[in-house]
Design an enzyme around this catalytic site. Structure first.
Site, PDB file in Angstrom:
ATOM      1  N   SER A   1       6.055   1.743  -4.777  1.00 43.79           N
ATOM      2  CA  SER A   1       6.643  -0.258  -4.451  1.00 43.79           C
ATOM      3  C   SER A   1       8.421  -0.318  -4.056  1.00 43.79           C
ATOM      4  O   SER A   1       9.255   0.683  -4.686  1.00 43.79           O
ATOM      5  CB  SER A   1       6.789  -0.619  -6.192  1.00 43.79           C
ATOM      6  OG  SER A   1       5.437  -0.697  -6.317  1.00 43.79           O
TER       7      SER A   1
HETATM    8  N1  SAH Z   1       3.972   3.162  -9.803  1.00 42.96           N
HETATM    9  C1  SAH Z   1       3.808   3.373  -7.592  1.00 42.96           C
HETATM   10  C2  SAH Z   1       3.732   2.006  -6.648  1.00 42.96           C
HETATM   11  C3  SAH Z   1       2.037   2.419  -6.881  1.00 42.96           C
HETATM   12  S1  SAH Z   1       0.735   1.535  -6.069  1.00 42.96           S
HETATM   13  C4  SAH Z   1       5.268   3.583  -8.097  1.00 42.96           C
HETATM   14  O1  SAH Z   1       6.391   3.759  -8.386  1.00 42.96           O
HETATM   15  O2  SAH Z   1       6.045   3.290  -6.670  1.00 42.96           O
HETATM   16  C5  SAH Z   1      -0.150   1.410  -6.293  1.00 42.96           C
HETATM   17  C6  SAH Z   1      -1.229   3.086  -6.977  1.00 42.96           C
HETATM   18  O3  SAH Z   1      -2.658   2.306  -7.914  1.00 42.96           O
HETATM   19  C7  SAH Z   1      -1.984   3.167  -5.872  1.00 42.96           C
HETATM   20  O4  SAH Z   1      -1.962   5.062  -6.234  1.00 42.96           O
HETATM   21  C8  SAH Z   1      -2.900   3.344  -5.860  1.00 42.96           C
HETATM   22  O5  SAH Z   1      -4.495   5.249  -5.987  1.00 42.96           O
HETATM   23  C9  SAH Z   1      -3.141   2.943  -7.253  1.00 42.96           C
HETATM   24  N2  SAH Z   1      -4.840   2.419  -8.151  1.00 42.96           N
HETATM   25  C10 SAH Z   1      -5.395   1.810  -7.746  1.00 42.96           C
HETATM   26  N3  SAH Z   1      -6.320   1.449  -8.114  1.00 42.96           N
HETATM   27  C11 SAH Z   1      -6.461   1.822  -9.228  1.00 42.96           C
HETATM   28  C12 SAH Z   1      -7.028   1.671 -10.433  1.00 42.96           C
HETATM   29  N4  SAH Z   1      -8.120   1.702 -10.621  1.00 42.96           N
HETATM   30  N5  SAH Z   1      -6.888   2.544 -11.563  1.00 42.96           N
HETATM   31  C13 SAH Z   1      -5.532   3.415 -11.609  1.00 42.96           C
HETATM   32  N6  SAH Z   1      -5.139   4.044 -10.483  1.00 42.96           N
HETATM   33  C14 SAH Z   1      -5.070   2.577  -9.475  1.00 42.96           C
END
Ligand code: SAH
Length: 224
Positions: A67
């Site tokens: 993000s």
């Molecule tokens: N928190 C991260 C951003 C991650 S982007 C950071 O610090 O940069 C969103 C993430 O959510 C992705 O890795 C994706 O695989 C995960 N995701 C999507 N659906 C999900 C679910 N149902 N349960 C857990 N993780 C999920």
């Protein structure tokens, strides 16, 4: 270190620019100090290190992103983290948000759906000494019942609606920060609170564009 300090300035600049919507023109020193302590270059793919401290999201593989730093800081600030608290994150990704939280609360529980990302993140967090972060592979829409209740919950992928399990696992007085809306556009970041009596309150913070939640039961939409 200079690039990291510039990133902190860009974050506070964007906080000022969005203050009319968020109601916060400055993010707390405590959160900003944590943001300044995390080496973001360790969390982006090798070829991306020149952009590690830009105030932008970056691809991390598997169609997912790390993000934007401002959004990480804003979400963390709205969580109002305190040193004795336990926090759940849904969407570990590369582990950056979890690392920031690990400086601010006692225990961080983070659930990632994609094993390839979650395992890498767990290894990276171990290597960086973030021993109070616990990573699990699974569907974060179900939360982490064994570790509940949580003082704070942060969801880092877009949800069509607030998953009921997360509301259940929120402690009275707890805060949930989550992007809600269909698809990439039309999402808004929301602050959902549970008061001491167990009643739920919700308010919009800012329009946002997160990758959507994914999962086998279809409730989270599809990967785009
Ligand atoms: N928190 C991260 C951003 C991650 S982007 C950071 O610090 O940069 C969103 C993430 O959510 C992705 O890795 C994706 O695989 C995960 N995701 C999507 N659906 C999900 C679910 N149902 N349960 C857990 N993780 C999920």
């Amino acid at each position: 270190m200079e690039a990291r300090e510039r990133m902190l300035e860009l974050i506070q600049d964007e906080a000022r620019l969005t203050a009319d919507e968020t109601g916060r023109s400055r993010l707390s020193d405590r959160v900003m100090t944590a943001m300044g302590e995390i080496p973001r270059e360790e969390f982006v793919p090798a070829g991306m290190t020149p952009w590690a401290y830009d105030n932008e999201p970056l691809p991390i593989g598997a169609g997912q992103t790390i993000s934007q730093p401002f959004i990480v800081a804003l979400m963390t600030d709205f969580l109002d983290p305190a040193p004795d608290q336990r926090v759940l994150e849904v969407g570990t990704g590369c582990g950056y948000q979890a690392a920031v939280l690990s400086h601010l609360v006692a225990e961080v529980y983070s659930v990632e759906y994609l094993a390839e990302l979650g395992n890498d993140a767990a290894e990276r967090l171990r290597r960086l000494g973030r021993s109070n972060v616990h990573v699990r592979i699974g569907d974060g829409r179900r939360g982490w019942p064994e570790a509940a209740p949580f003082d704070g919950i942060i969801v880092t992928a877009g949800a069509p609606a607030v998953p009921p399990a997360l509301l259940e696992q929120l402690a009275p007085g707890g805060r949930l920060v989550i992007p809600v809306g269909e698809g990439l556009w039309g999402q808004e970041l929301r602050l959902v609170t549970k008061d001491a009596g167990g009643h739920i309150h919700s308010r919009a913070i800012l329009p946002v564009a997160f990758v959507p939640l994914i999962g086998a039961d279809g409730a989270g939409g599809q990967k785009s």
